[in-house]
Motif scaffolding. Structure first.
Motif, PDB file in Angstrom:
ATOM      1  N   SER A 130       2.488  12.469   0.055  1.00  0.00           N
ATOM      2  CA  SER A 130       1.720  11.573   0.917  1.00  0.00           C
ATOM      3  C   SER A 130       0.313  11.442   0.361  1.00  0.00           C
ATOM      4  O   SER A 130      -0.329  12.443   0.033  1.00  0.00           O
ATOM      5  N   LEU A 131      -0.155  10.193   0.223  1.00  0.00           N
ATOM      6  CA  LEU A 131      -1.509   9.913  -0.247  1.00  0.00           C
ATOM      7  C   LEU A 131      -2.248   9.141   0.839  1.00  0.00           C
ATOM      8  O   LEU A 131      -1.789   8.077   1.281  1.00  0.00           O
ATOM      9  N   SER A 160      -8.789   8.802  -6.618  1.00  0.00           N
ATOM     10  CA  SER A 160      -9.020   9.933  -5.725  1.00  0.00           C
ATOM     11  C   SER A 160      -8.229   9.685  -4.447  1.00  0.00           C
ATOM     12  O   SER A 160      -8.073   8.537  -4.012  1.00  0.00           O
ATOM     13  N   ALA A 161      -7.714  10.763  -3.849  1.00  0.00           N
ATOM     14  CA  ALA A 161      -6.903  10.626  -2.646  1.00  0.00           C
ATOM     15  C   ALA A 161      -6.737  11.986  -1.993  1.00  0.00           C
ATOM     16  O   ALA A 161      -6.817  13.033  -2.655  1.00  0.00           O
ATOM     17  N   LEU A 178      -8.237  -0.802  -5.773  1.00  0.00           N
ATOM     18  CA  LEU A 178      -7.301  -0.805  -4.654  1.00  0.00           C
ATOM     19  C   LEU A 178      -7.626   0.347  -3.720  1.00  0.00           C
ATOM     20  O   LEU A 178      -8.128   1.391  -4.153  1.00  0.00           O
ATOM     21  N   ALA A 179      -7.325   0.151  -2.439  1.00  0.00           N
ATOM     22  CA  ALA A 179      -7.478   1.215  -1.447  1.00  0.00           C
ATOM     23  C   ALA A 179      -6.293   1.148  -0.506  1.00  0.00           C
ATOM     24  O   ALA A 179      -5.701   0.084  -0.305  1.00  0.00           O
ATOM     25  N   GLY A 180      -5.934   2.298   0.075  1.00  0.00           N
ATOM     26  CA  GLY A 180      -4.825   2.279   1.018  1.00  0.00           C
ATOM     27  C   GLY A 180      -4.175   3.625   1.169  1.00  0.00           C
ATOM     28  O   GLY A 180      -4.831   4.675   1.081  1.00  0.00           O
ATOM     29  N   ALA A 233       4.181   1.882   0.537  1.00  0.00           N
ATOM     30  CA  ALA A 233       2.723   1.872   0.387  1.00  0.00           C
ATOM     31  C   ALA A 233       2.125   0.628   1.013  1.00  0.00           C
ATOM     32  O   ALA A 233       2.768  -0.430   1.098  1.00  0.00           O
ATOM     33  N   GLN A 234       0.876   0.776   1.450  1.00  0.00           N
ATOM     34  CA  GLN A 234       0.073  -0.342   1.934  1.00  0.00           C
ATOM     35  C   GLN A 234      -1.251  -0.306   1.172  1.00  0.00           C
ATOM     36  O   GLN A 234      -1.985   0.682   1.240  1.00  0.00           O
ATOM     37  N   LEU A 235      -1.535  -1.400   0.468  1.00  0.00           N
ATOM     38  CA  LEU A 235      -2.713  -1.446  -0.396  1.00  0.00           C
ATOM     39  C   LEU A 235      -3.571  -2.656  -0.048  1.00  0.00           C
ATOM     40  O   LEU A 235      -3.052  -3.731   0.279  1.00  0.00           O
TER      41      LEU A 235
END
Length: 647
Positions: A293-294, A281-282, A306-308, A322-324
């Motif tokens: 863009s997420l 989900s994002a 993972l989240a980010g 990306a940053q996770l």
């Protein structure tokens, strides 16, 4: 009452006249009228070919042998829509109110071509779709006020859908059924499509608010779902035909392979924990120039969460930034996945050889960009890492893992690891380790547990090949290591030096250091130095990293023995990693410790032999050479033998 009867009669006559008028309208005129309204509503050329027939009730309309709707003026792919036959219906009562209400358009076996360009242009954006039209007849004045027009129902059966996005592969689907229900011109529309590109049905459903504005490029609310292969992709937000989309995206795929296979896309065969299933989900934003863009990204890849956030450009090859953040990542399935390295990883017994399955590294060409990852821990199957901060950079099939901070085996590791698949697969890197528990590392790497202690090390390496086995056998590089206090299990140097026994025990050392080189998968070292309070030990030999073998001689020296000259007893370790044989090298021990005595014994033996030979040759002069004496005696014997022949 008479007036009521007269009014009813008036309307009956009016309807009768209208009906008779419509009855005498030629079918091709009705077809032209419908084509004109479609042309006015879309701004595209519309042509009707083939036979034309007309229906009067319940819908005024025509059936045509062929229908063609033109494409955008910049397109080079031909008409946007072509159909073998079509039916177009117009609401009779709306006509009497001077409204153009196309109640239905039905098309059979049409071909629909959709195109988009990197600059945001899309063929489904109608440049002149004002949503207003007017009835033009031979008797209607040209200045007549435009009347509202919309398509209430659209039904497409057995269509071929072609999508051409600039910079991407052409997408084509056949056997597509499409419906549009748009009951109110200023209201919402329901869109449904079903297709079967690979033997499994794919369904698309969408509710679009303010559909009249949507088809003119305005941003409207969208609630859409795509169902395929037991998975569902859903968007709840806003969007426009220009390609601008924003909203909450959810993706539920119990099987990634099944979902993509239903769309006739290749199944990636991802490892366990890395996308075999996906729950995502994002907050999504997609611009007309295909920049995605997420934010507030939450994804479960089948056990790894993972989240980010991520920014992705979809113009051609994806560009990812990306940053996770992750908790405990379990990547142990990556090495043993059938789609991965071809089997084998942490579970391969030491000494049994490295996995020979082909490594498929084609995924390195799938994207370019940078991905920063922070994880509480990472389980690689064979190796275990703690808190990790790494930056992944990928450019043209060359991926670099920059290890900014990796907690591992009670120490830290920094450096970089490189995978390059530009012209065949190669791996390499440069690593720096501080305070590493070597027993734990060697246990995980080769099931060797004899050496304990904290070590600092640095190394560089490079290998190439399409399997782990080929890479390990081609390794080259160099490195160095240094220990503080530690132990060697299985060897008691004190017992060895006192009794010559190598059975069991533990040796505690004060320091240990060594350097090495690697060539052709063989690591060579000749300067290992281990220091103890009463002993020191040196080592030299080689370790077959590719063949998983060892042939190494470890030479401890008792510094205070032998009147201070020391006593050395070399120990040779030889064999496969799984069954290393450790035994003293007695011949080398004699050479090292008793060289003078050995030479003295040899000299005594030589003297004894000389005395015996001199006695046999009757040599009395001590300075005479025994070889000359032997030659002289031989000559004398030969002469006597020859003289006897003449007797």
């Amino acid at each position: 009452m008479k007036w009521i009867i007269r009014i009813i009669g008036f309307f009956l006559i009016l309807f009768l006249v209208a009906g008779i008028s419509l009855f005498f309208l030629p079918a091709d005129r009705i077809a032209k009228l419908a084509a004109d309204q479609i042309r006015t509503a879309t701004g595209r050329d519309v042509s009707i070919t083939g036979d034309v027939s007309m229906t009067l009730w319940p819908v005024l309309g025509v059936s045509v042998g062929g229908l063609e709707v033109g494409n955008a003026d910049w397109s080079e792919q031909g008409p946007m829509l072509t159909a073998e036959n079509a039916a177009i219906g117009v609401d009779v009562m709306a006509l009497l109110r001077r409204e153009i209400r196309i109640t239905n358009i039905e098309a059979t076996r049409p071909t629909i071509r959709l195109e988009s360009r990197r600059d945001g242009r899309a063929s489904w954006v109608f440049t002149d779709a004002s949503g207003e039209a007017q009835i033009e007849t031979e008797v209607a004045p040209a200045t007549r006020t435009p009347q509202a027009v919309w398509i209430e129902n659209l039904s497409v059966t057995d269509a071929t859908l072609i999508y051409d996005a600039e910079g991407a592969d052409l997408v084509s689907y056949s056997d597509v059924d499409l419906t549009l229900e748009w009951p109110e011109r200023l209201g919402a529309a329901e869109v449904a499509a079903s297709l079967n590109p690979a033997g499994s049905e794919v369904n698309v459903r969408a509710t679009i608010g303010g559909f009249a504005g949507f088809i003119t490029g305005q941003v409207q609310t969208i609630d859409a779902t795509v169902s395929a292969g037991r998975g569902t992709l859903a968007l709840n937000g806003r969007g426009s035909t220009a390609g601008d989309v924003a909203g909450r995206l959810t993706l539920d795929m119990p099987s990634t392979d099944d979902f993509l296979a239903a769309l006739d896309l290749p199944a990636p065969g991802l490892p366990q924990g890395l996308g075999q299933s996906v729950d995502l989900s994002a907050d999504l934003t997609l611009t007309a120039d295909r920049r995605l863009s997420l934010r507030d990204l939450q994804v479960d890849l089948g056990g790894n969460a993972l989240a980010g956030a991520a920014d992705i450009s979809l113009n051609g090859k994806p560009q990812i930034n990306a940053q996770l953040n992750a908790g405990a990542l379990d990547l142990s399935g990556a090495g043993s996945s059938e789609a991965g390295s071809g089997g084998g990883g942490g579970g391969t017994p030491a000494g049994s050889g490295w996995p020979t399955g082909r490594i498929d590294a084609s995924g390195l060409a799938g994207f370019d960009g940078q991905i920063a990852l922070t994880a509480r821990s990472i389980d690689l199957g064979q190796f275990k890492l703690g808190q990790t901060r790494t930056l992944l950079r990928n450019e043209r099939s060359r991926m670099v893992f920059e290890l900014r901070e990796v907690a591992a085996y009670n120490g830290t590791v920094t450096g970089e690891f490189v995978m390059n698949n530009r012209s065949g697969l190669s791996v390499g890197g440069k690593l720096f380790a501080n305070g590493i528990d070597m027993q734990a590392v060697l246990r995980d790497a080769a099931q060797i547990e004899r050496l304990t202690g904290a070590a600092d090390a640095e190394m560089s390496f490079l290998g190439s090949g399409q399997s782990v086995d080929a890479i390990m056998k081609s390794l080259s590089g160099q490195g160095a290591i240094s220990f503080g206090q530690g132990t060697i299990l299985g060897i008691d140097l004190d017992r060895l030096m006192r009794s010559g026994s190598v059975g069991g025990g533990t040796t505690v050392f004060d320091s240990l250091g060594a350097t090495w080189t690697i060539d052709g998968g063989v690591m060579r070292n000749n300067d290992l130095l281990l220091k103890l309070s009463n002993y020191e030990a040196r080592g030299a030999g080689q370790v077959g990293l590719g063949m998983q073998t060892i042939d190494y001689t470890f030479t401890p020296v008792a510094l205070r023995a032998n009147a201070g000259n020391g006593i050395a007893i070399p120990v040779r370790m030889v064999g496969p990693w799984s069954d290393v044989s450790i035994r003293p090298d007695l011949e080398a021990a004699i050479d090292l410790n008793f060289s003078e005595e050995k030479e003295r014994v040899k000299q005594q033996a030589r003297d004894a032999v000389r005395a015996k030979v001199a006695e046999e040759l009757n040599v009395t002069d001590e300075g005479q050479d025994l070889e000359d004496a032997a030659k002289q005696k031989l000559e004398d014997e030969v002469k006597r033998g020859i003289l006897k022949l003449f007797d």
